[in-house]
Design a protein around this motif. Structure first.
Motif, short mmCIF file in Angstrom:
data_model
loop_
_atom_site.label_atom_id
_atom_site.label_comp_id
_atom_site.label_asym_id
_atom_site.label_seq_id
_atom_site.Cartn_x
_atom_site.Cartn_y
_atom_site.Cartn_z
N GLN A 1 -29.66 -33.45 25.78
CA GLN A 1 -28.23 -33.22 25.52
C GLN A 1 -27.91 -31.74 25.33
O GLN A 1 -26.78 -31.33 25.58
CB GLN A 1 -27.80 -34.02 24.29
N LEU A 2 -28.90 -30.95 24.88
CA LEU A 2 -28.64 -29.52 24.75
C LEU A 2 -28.35 -28.92 26.11
O LEU A 2 -27.47 -28.06 26.26
CB LEU A 2 -29.82 -28.81 24.10
N GLU B 1 -27.17 -30.59 28.65
CA GLU B 1 -25.87 -31.11 29.10
C GLU B 1 -24.75 -30.34 28.43
O GLU B 1 -23.76 -29.98 29.07
CB GLU B 1 -25.79 -32.61 28.77
N ALA B 2 -24.90 -30.10 27.11
CA ALA B 2 -23.88 -29.33 26.40
C ALA B 2 -23.76 -27.95 27.01
O ALA B 2 -22.64 -27.44 27.21
CB ALA B 2 -24.23 -29.24 24.92
N ILE C 1 -21.91 -28.00 30.31
CA ILE C 1 -20.46 -28.11 30.12
C ILE C 1 -19.89 -26.81 29.57
O ILE C 1 -18.80 -26.39 29.92
CB ILE C 1 -20.15 -29.32 29.21
N ARG D 1 -19.55 -39.87 31.53
CA ARG D 1 -20.47 -38.85 32.02
C ARG D 1 -20.18 -38.49 33.48
O ARG D 1 -20.45 -37.37 33.91
CB ARG D 1 -21.92 -39.32 31.85
N ALA E 1 -17.46 -36.06 33.25
CA ALA E 1 -17.99 -34.78 32.79
C ALA E 1 -18.79 -34.07 33.89
O ALA E 1 -18.97 -32.87 33.84
CB ALA E 1 -18.88 -34.98 31.57
N LEU F 1 -21.95 -35.07 34.52
CA LEU F 1 -23.36 -35.17 34.12
C LEU F 1 -24.07 -36.28 34.89
O LEU F 1 -25.29 -36.35 34.89
CB LEU F 1 -23.48 -35.41 32.62
N MET G 1 -16.93 -31.40 25.87
CA MET G 1 -17.46 -32.71 25.50
C MET G 1 -18.07 -32.67 24.11
O MET G 1 -18.72 -31.69 23.73
CB MET G 1 -18.52 -33.14 26.52
N PHE H 1 -20.74 -34.71 21.82
CA PHE H 1 -21.80 -35.70 22.02
C PHE H 1 -22.03 -36.52 20.75
O PHE H 1 -21.69 -36.09 19.65
CB PHE H 1 -23.10 -35.01 22.41
N GLN H 2 -22.68 -37.65 20.96
CA GLN H 2 -22.96 -38.55 19.84
C GLN H 2 -23.80 -37.87 18.76
O GLN H 2 -23.49 -37.94 17.59
CB GLN H 2 -23.68 -39.79 20.34
N ASN H 3 -24.87 -37.16 19.19
CA ASN H 3 -25.70 -36.48 18.19
C ASN H 3 -25.36 -35.00 18.12
O ASN H 3 -26.20 -34.18 17.82
CB ASN H 3 -27.18 -36.71 18.45
N ALA I 1 -25.38 -32.36 19.63
CA ALA I 1 -25.96 -31.41 20.59
C ALA I 1 -25.61 -29.97 20.25
O ALA I 1 -25.26 -29.18 21.12
CB ALA I 1 -25.55 -31.75 22.02
N LEU I 2 -25.69 -29.61 18.97
CA LEU I 2 -25.49 -28.20 18.60
C LEU I 2 -26.78 -27.45 18.90
O LEU I 2 -27.86 -28.02 18.79
CB LEU I 2 -25.16 -28.10 17.11
N TYR I 3 -26.66 -26.17 19.26
CA TYR I 3 -27.85 -25.36 19.52
C TYR I 3 -28.46 -24.99 18.18
O TYR I 3 -27.85 -24.25 17.41
CB TYR I 3 -27.49 -24.11 20.32
N ARG J 1 -21.35 -31.00 10.96
CA ARG J 1 -21.86 -30.80 12.32
C ARG J 1 -20.86 -31.36 13.33
O ARG J 1 -20.63 -30.79 14.38
CB ARG J 1 -23.19 -31.52 12.50
N ARG K 1 -16.44 -26.45 18.97
CA ARG K 1 -16.97 -25.93 20.21
C ARG K 1 -16.11 -26.39 21.39
O ARG K 1 -15.94 -25.66 22.37
CB ARG K 1 -18.41 -26.44 20.38
N ASP L 1 -18.12 -38.70 23.40
CA ASP L 1 -19.07 -39.78 23.66
C ASP L 1 -19.57 -40.35 22.33
O ASP L 1 -20.50 -39.80 21.75
CB ASP L 1 -20.23 -39.26 24.51
#
Lengths: 316, 365
Positions: free
Chosen positions: A207-208, A210-211, A214, B48, B51, B53, B80, B82-84, B86-88, B140, B147, B159
């Motif tokens: 997902q990183l 994918e993020a 985007i 997706r 998006a 993806l 987008m 994400f469910q979890n 997806a932060l860096y 988060r 973002r 999502d």
């Protein structure tokens, strides 16, 4: 009622202990830390016997004179630093280790990426095949390389000749021999980097990427801003580990060139062997092999400190 | 600001498994559309594909007047969540939010202005220097939304953004998402499996099942006029009761329950249900239309006696579970009404709100 009785039985033990305070020795033996140390004792003894004792003994040896009758302090080290051959050995060891580690890390990274993109079952086959160099005993595979580098009958020179080029004295000329030694070490060590990086790549959450896609990142930006930062710890640890092992490398040089021509491929380990065992000056050999210890220890300290810091930052 | 059109879109995986089976959906500018359905219904796959993806097997997706089938995600001008999240993990909150703008080469002061503005809207100004690890789940989630907001994209995609939060926080963040959409009206596609989220957030809800769209409509319409048995059963909690019935003419059109009780069809529905005379159908009745007997009775409310199996007091209401000829039924009664297991409780069924479902097509008639 069975439950009730078992509860009262459990309560009885601490109650009795509270009534009669145990003696000092018993208290000491009861402490959790004491028990932990006792249980770890077999391992502590093993490490002390196999690592700490030889290390201290080597340090002690390096401070004796050739006949091992007199304590000379740091005399051996001072003597070594003045010798041209040893200065060459320092240069060669650094050149060998740094070049080889950089090349291994780079190749391992590229191969790991290629591997990561091979789907499913095929990946397992390729992974297995590419691990072969790392699995074969190094002494044996180096013998094959020695044959490949042979000036008269080798495959390399045969190919060069059939393409119309002159034969190359692979192991007979200083820089050629240095190149050959590094090449074999890279061939042997790349699979280790590949497998470590592949594992690291697989642990980066999809997902990183994918993020990032985007957010507007292309392949290069994903590599720079997602893959590399996420792999920094693995890269640091593998490079450190490989640097230590490569500095201590012995087999390849011993078999391919035995340190020659004119000591131009000697590394710390082979030179220590040559001085200490072959020439019989064990204290001098010990000081050669101990030479890199402080430098590597400092490097390890900083690398591992960075790793710990980043782990605390990243681990969610 | 953009419309999104999904036209005859199919997604097939290897082995010819179709996750999405040719769906059509028009999403208006600034509309908040929620895709809802059980796991594996194709809602996430659809999102997706919007998006970029997932590749589209066939069909077309339009964003703001352009076909985007072959446009990579970064050029679709979408954001987008994400469910979890997806932060860096290696970047600070500020850098996480600024990343998309930095890649698009925005000037530094503009990036700072936008991030500060988004942080103000989401109330995370104090967290900008922290790393994601040092944030709670809700924080988060806010950063992930930040973002998306800073980019000021044509379309927001969500999502299942709330499924990793605990129940209380989920309700709170739901309100925040709605508030953000009111502050910054942007076309939004939101995927969830939680029908309460779908009902509360959406301008229109899209119910999906087995890769097809079952029904599209405003939440109230879906609730009161479900098109299919699936929608009727999926929307609403506790779920609608389904009882096998036989339609018959017995001095007026009636439906006969499996236990022999006959219920008269309300006069305004006689024409609608007349053609199904003699057929085996399914009666759908929401628990709130099966209540204790009240003093002021409306027409078409009939009495059903039940043998109570389980009583669940919820505070503002009490759920009573019982069986009609082996079929589980749930009723919602006033908590002051006495009810206890294994006692007979008289209930009132409000047939003005009945649904009759064709067993063969699964459609509500």
């Amino acid at each position: 009622m069975a439950d009730g009785t078992s509860i009262s039985a459990n309560l009885a033990a601490p109650a009795r202990a509270a009534m009669a305070p145990p003696s000092g020795m018993r208290k000491f033996m009861r402490r959790r830390s004491t028990i932990a140390v006792l249980m770890a004792m077999p391992l502590i003894l093993l490490i002390a016997g196999l690592v700490i004792w030889p290390a201290i003994y080597a340090i002690w040896l390096s401070m004796l004179n050739k006949r091992m009758t007199q304590f000379v302090g740091l005399g051996n080290y001072a003597f070594l630093l003045k010798r041209n051959t040893f200065q060459l050995v320092i240069f060669q060891s650094c050149l060998f280790a740094v070049t080889a580690v950089i090349l291994k890390a780079l190749l391992g990274f590229i191969v790991a990426h290629l591997m990561h993109n091979i789907p499913g079952k095929n990946q397992r086959i390729w992974r297995g095949l590419l691990l072969v160099p790392w699995v074969i005993p190094l002494a044996l595979s180096t013998l094959s390389w020695w044959w490949l580098f042979d000036p008269s009958y080798s495959a390399f020179n045969w190919i060069l000749n059939s393409l119309g080029f002159q034969s190359v004295p692979w192991l007979g000329v200083g820089w050629n021999a240095r190149f050959a030694v590094i090449a074999v070490n890279v061939w042997f060590g790349t699979p280790f980097f590949m497998i470590m990086y592949l594992a690291a790549l697989k642990s980066v959450p999809e997902q990183l990427y994918e993020a990032a896609a985007i957010d507007g990142a292309g392949p290069v930006q994903k590599l720079l801003h997602v893959t590399l930062p996420m792999m920094r710890n693995i890269i640091a640890i593998t490079v450190l580990f490989s640097l230590i092992v490569t500095f201590a490398d012995f087999d390849i040089v011993r078999i391919l060139t035995a340190g020659g021509p004119q000591d131009m491929t000697h590394l710390f380990a082979t030179y220590a062997f040559s001085v200490g065992i072959q020439s019989g000056d064990i204290p001098l050999g010990a000081s050669v092999s101990l030479f890199m210890l402080p430098i590597l220890a400092v490097a390890a300290f900083f690398v591992l400190r960075g790793v710990t810091r980043r782990t605390q930052e990243i681990a969610a | 600001m953009a419309q999104v059109s999904i036209r005859k879109v199919v997604k097939a995986y290897e082995g010819n498994v179709q996750a999405v089976k040719g769906i059509d959906l028009e999403i208006a500018d600034e509309e908040f559309v929620v895709l809802v359905g059980p796991s594996g219904c194709g809602k996430s796959t659809t999102l997706r594909m919007v998006a970029g993806l997932e590749e589209i097997t066939s069909g077309e997706i339009w964003i703001g007047g352009d076909v985007v089938n072959d446009v990579p995600p970064r050029d679709r001008d979408i954001a987008m969540v994400f469910q979890n999240y997806a932060l860096y993990p290696h970047m600070s909150v500020f850098d996480n939010m600024a990343f998309g703008l930095k890649l698009r080469k925005f000037p530094k002061d503009e990036i700072k202005r936008r991030v500060d503005e988004a942080a103000r809207i989401l109330d995370i100004q104090a967290l900008l220097e922290r790393k994601p690890k040092a944030l709670s789940g809700g924080q988060r989630q806010r950063v992930a939304m930040g973002r998306a907001i800073v980019r000021n994209p044509k379309v927001f995609l969500f999502d299942e953004p709330l499924s990793n939060l605990d129940a209380k926080l989920r309700v709170q963040m739901r309100t925040e998402i709605k508030k953000v959409h009111q502050t910054i009206p942007t076309t939004t596609v939101y995927v969830t499996h939680d029908q309460v989220e779908a009902m509360t957030l959406a301008d229109r809800v899209v119910v999906m099942n087995h890769g097809v769209i079952e029904q599209v409509g405003p939440p109230q319409e879906l609730y009161h006029n479900p098109a299919t048995r699936f929608v009727a059963g999926f929307i609403g909690s506790p779920a609608m009761n389904f009882l096998p019935v036989r339609v018959l003419d017995d001095g007026g059109l009636k439906v006969e329950l499996a236990n022999g009780v006959k219920l008269a069809v309300p006069p305004q529905r006689v024409d609608r249900y007349g053609p199904y005379k003699g057929r085996q159908m399914t009666l759908g009745l929401r628990p709130e239309h099966l209540t204790e007997i009240r003093d002021t009775e409306k027409p078409n409310v009939v009495r059903i006696d039940c043998m109570v199996d389980v009583v669940e007091p919820m505070g503002m209401e009490t759920l009573v579970h019982f069986f009609i000829d082996g079929e589980p039924v749930c009723a919602r009664i006033d908590p002051v009404t006495h009810s206890a297991p294994n006692e007979v409780l008289p209930l009132a069924a409000d047939l003005n709100n009945m649904h009759l479902i064709d067993n063969e097509s699964g459609k509500v008639v």
